[in-house]
Write an enzyme that holds these catalytic residues in place. Structure first.
Site, PDB file in Angstrom:
ATOM      1  CE  LYS A 118      -8.445  -2.547  14.163  1.00 46.94           C
ATOM      2  NZ  LYS A 118      -7.444  -2.921  13.184  1.00 46.94           N
TER       3      LYS A 118
ATOM      4  CE  LYS B 107       9.041 -12.218 -13.648  1.00 50.76           C
ATOM      5  NZ  LYS B 107       9.662 -11.917 -14.906  1.00 50.76           N
TER       6      LYS B 107
ATOM      7  CG  ASN C 192      -0.198  -0.125   2.494  1.00 55.37           C
ATOM      8  OD1 ASN C 192       0.577   0.749   2.847  1.00 55.37           O
ATOM      9  ND2 ASN C 192      -0.386  -1.242   3.201  1.00 55.37           N
TER      10      ASN C 192
ATOM     11  CE  LYS D 149     -11.160   0.832  11.031  1.00 56.86           C
ATOM     12  NZ  LYS D 149     -10.425   1.577  10.036  1.00 56.86           N
TER      13      LYS D 149
ATOM     14  N   PRO E 138      -3.359 -11.531  10.300  1.00 59.66           N
ATOM     15  CG  PRO E 138      -1.377 -11.907  11.451  1.00 59.66           C
ATOM     16  CD  PRO E 138      -2.038 -12.122  10.118  1.00 59.66           C
ATOM     17  CG  ASP E 139      -6.206  -6.115  14.027  1.00 59.18           C
ATOM     18  OD1 ASP E 139      -5.266  -5.456  14.511  1.00 59.18           O
ATOM     19  OD2 ASP E 139      -7.283  -5.606  13.653  1.00 59.18           O
TER      20      ASP E 139
ATOM     21  CG  ASP F 235      -7.018  -5.086   6.593  1.00 55.52           C
ATOM     22  OD1 ASP F 235      -6.433  -5.149   7.692  1.00 55.52           O
ATOM     23  OD2 ASP F 235      -7.697  -4.107   6.236  1.00 55.52           O
TER      24      ASP F 235
ATOM     25  CG  PHE G  66      -2.428   5.903  13.356  1.00 56.74           C
ATOM     26  CD1 PHE G  66      -1.506   5.621  14.341  1.00 56.74           C
ATOM     27  CD2 PHE G  66      -2.426   7.166  12.778  1.00 56.74           C
ATOM     28  CE1 PHE G  66      -0.588   6.575  14.757  1.00 56.74           C
ATOM     29  CE2 PHE G  66      -1.519   8.134  13.186  1.00 56.74           C
ATOM     30  CZ  PHE G  66      -0.592   7.840  14.167  1.00 56.74           C
TER      31      PHE G  66
HETATM   32  N1  CTP Z   1      -3.811  -2.872  12.006  1.00 52.53           N
HETATM   33  C1  CTP Z   1      -3.019  -3.933  12.370  1.00 52.53           C
HETATM   34  N2  CTP Z   1      -3.110  -5.113  11.694  1.00 52.53           N
HETATM   35  C2  CTP Z   1      -3.968  -5.245  10.668  1.00 52.53           C
HETATM   36  C3  CTP Z   1      -4.779  -4.164  10.276  1.00 52.53           C
HETATM   37  C4  CTP Z   1      -4.672  -2.988  10.963  1.00 52.53           C
HETATM   38  O1  CTP Z   1      -2.235  -3.791  13.298  1.00 52.53           O
HETATM   39  N3  CTP Z   1      -4.022  -6.403  10.026  1.00 52.53           N
HETATM   40  C5  CTP Z   1      -3.750  -1.646  12.788  1.00 52.53           C
HETATM   41  C6  CTP Z   1      -3.150  -0.450  12.094  1.00 52.53           C
HETATM   42  O2  CTP Z   1      -1.754  -0.341  12.348  1.00 52.53           O
HETATM   43  C7  CTP Z   1      -3.908   0.704  12.735  1.00 52.53           C
HETATM   44  C8  CTP Z   1      -5.256   0.115  13.070  1.00 52.53           C
HETATM   45  O3  CTP Z   1      -5.063  -1.293  13.107  1.00 52.53           O
HETATM   46  O4  CTP Z   1      -3.342   1.100  13.972  1.00 52.53           O
HETATM   47  C9  CTP Z   1      -6.362   0.418  12.107  1.00 52.53           C
HETATM   48  O5  CTP Z   1      -6.063  -0.023  10.827  1.00 52.53           O
HETATM   49  P1  CTP Z   1      -7.216  -0.067   9.710  1.00 52.53           P
HETATM   50  O6  CTP Z   1      -6.631  -0.617   8.480  1.00 52.53           O
HETATM   51  O7  CTP Z   1      -7.915   1.235   9.642  1.00 52.53           O
HETATM   52  O8  CTP Z   1      -8.200  -1.084  10.408  1.00 52.53           O
HETATM   53  P2  CTP Z   1      -8.897  -2.325   9.876  1.00 52.53           P
HETATM   54  O9  CTP Z   1      -9.242  -3.136  11.066  1.00 52.53           O
HETATM   55  O10 CTP Z   1      -8.075  -2.964   8.823  1.00 52.53           O
HETATM   56  O11 CTP Z   1     -10.234  -1.700   9.288  1.00 52.53           O
HETATM   57  P3  CTP Z   1     -10.727  -1.457   7.788  1.00 52.53           P
HETATM   58  O12 CTP Z   1     -11.621  -2.599   7.551  1.00 52.53           O
HETATM   59  O13 CTP Z   1     -11.412  -0.142   7.887  1.00 52.53           O
HETATM   60  O14 CTP Z   1      -9.550  -1.460   6.867  1.00 52.53           O
END
Ligand code: CTP
Length: 397
Positions: free
Chosen positions: A339, A286, A207, A335, A302-303, A276, A321
């Site tokens: 989280k 390749k 990204n 969120k 994973p989050d 995500d 964030f």
């Molecule tokens: N984050 C993370 N791991 C992920 C996705 C997000 O640690 N797999 C953290 C980011 O570093 C940030 C926060 O979660 O601090 C929010 O990220 P964001 O992408 O806005 O949240 P998502 O849960 O992915 O929500 P969305 O569906 O809106 O993308």
């Protein structure tokens, strides 16, 4: 941290007012060591400052008040703040560009802590593009400026260039010294930058995160005295010296590195733009082009911040964030709860000059008790300082 200040005085007519500033800082409990530039010596003398402060004054680069101890390193190490007041356009430009051709600029090169600059010069020089660009470089590195005031200056012109009020400068030095100790003894863990999720040996999903916000947060936390660890996805951004840097590529690697560090951290900040999803299977070779459609199967990553929040030590604060495509803070608040975060930093990336790849940002700091604070549009460095202050204030209130 000690209350030693190095006061650098450069060759402005306002150099005489640095005498009052030195005394004012001493009244506020600081030990003040003065370093003059050669031009400052045309206006004021070293013996004047030595009599006022009780310490030897430095001017020439190779002076060594204590034999065998290089003074520029010695003074830089001992200082809890470097104050350059008054600062000329020449000294500002040299400090911005790393020129060390006298004792003051050499100390500035060797010095790593908080720095405050109070410029004083002719209004045309102050407003010049060159001077403003040099000031912008330093502001971006976290240097505090006490801007000159508008009025009659020595050369007869009227405009912005007058040395700021000495009491005001002293107040700002006190605030800076306080800032420099806010996170003393604390450990800050920051995730930063994008992640790269491999498709094959040459391609990946990623990204637009530049990692600038994470790097600025690391610098702000370092300035405030914290021990800082950054777990960074691939970026070209410079991570400040003094930070423990762990480089990773994928979300899973970021999580693994984070889990090894999190139990030590007092503050965890999730500034990374973690992908995500990742391809279910990354090809080791390749992928070849063909005319057939190609579908990639993606599986959730994973989050990272949620997993770190679940493992963080009791009493620690975990801040995430939320980069959102509109001004609606609802998703960010959701969120924060989902989280398990202590606060969330809302960033409306639909606005120009905010978020991905931009030099500036505007943040809102939201906490579970419904409170919010708005930074206004600032450079990413100033945003980071603002944010770390919010984090610290939110725990002390
Ligand atoms: N984050 C993370 N791991 C992920 C996705 C997000 O640690 N797999 C953290 C980011 O570093 C940030 C926060 O979660 O601090 C929010 O990220 P964001 O992408 O806005 O949240 P998502 O849960 O992915 O929500 P969305 O569906 O809106 O993308």
């Amino acid at each position: 941290m000690s209350k030693n200040i190095v006061l650098g005085v450069s060759g402005s007519v306002a150099a005489y007012r640095a005498c009052d500033l030195a005394r004012e800082l001493m009244r506020r409990g600081f030990a003040v060591r003065v370093c003059l530039t050669g031009s400052a010596e045309k206006f004021v003398t070293r013996s004047l400052f030595e009599a006022l402060t009780g310490y030897a004054c430095l001017v020439d680069t190779f002076e060594e008040p204590i034999s065998g101890r290089m003074a520029h390193i010695d003074w830089a190490r001992q200082a809890s703040a470097l104050v350059i007041a008054p600062a000329t356009a020449n000294t500002i430009a040299k400090v911005a560009h790393g020129i060390g051709d006298d004792m003051l600029t050499t100390i500035a090169l060797a010095y790593q802590g908080p720095m405050l600059i109070a410029p004083a010069m002719n209004p045309t020089m102050y407003a010049s593009e060159t001077n403003q660009a040099a000031m912008a470089i330093l502001a971006d590195r976290g240097v505090w400026f006490v801007e000159p005031t508008v009025g009659d200056v020595a050369c007869g012109e009227n405009g912005q260039g007058k040395f700021a009020d000495v009491q005001r400068i002293a107040d700002e030095v006190v605030a800076l010294a306080r800032t420099s100790k806010l996170l003393a003894g604390k450990k800050v863990l920051i995730t930063s930058g994008p992640t790269q999720e491999p498709i094959d040996m040459a391609r990946f999903i990623s990204n637009r995160s530049s990692g600038k916000m994470g790097a600025a947060l690391a610098q702000a936390a370092l300035l405030m005295g914290a021990e800082v660890t950054v777990i960074s996805g691939p970026t070209a951004v410079r991570i400040p010296v003094g930070v423990k840097l762990i480089r990773v590529k994928t979300a899973v690697e970021m999580l693994d590195a984070g889990l090894l560090e999190v139990s030590e951290a007092d503050f965890v900040i999730g500034a990374a733009a973690v992908a995500d999803y990742r391809p279910a299977q990354a090809s080791h070779s390749k992928l070849r082009r063909s005319d057939a459609h190609l579908s990639l199967e993606l599986v959730p990553n994973p989050d990272v911040i949620a997993a770190l929040a679940a493992k963080a030590k009791p009493g620690s604060k975990v801040i995430g964030f939320a980069a959102e495509p509109s001004e609606d803070t609802g998703y960010a608040i959701e969120k924060m709860a989902r989280k398990g975060l202590s606060a969330i930093v809302f960033n409306d990336v639909s606005q120009p000059n905010q978020g991905f790849e931009s030099e500036t940002n505007r943040l809102q700091f939201l906490t579970p008790d419904g409170k919010s604070a708005d930074s206004g549009l600032l450079s990413k460095t100033q945003c980071a300082l603002w944010l770390i202050h919010q984090v610290v204030d939110s725990i002390s209130s």
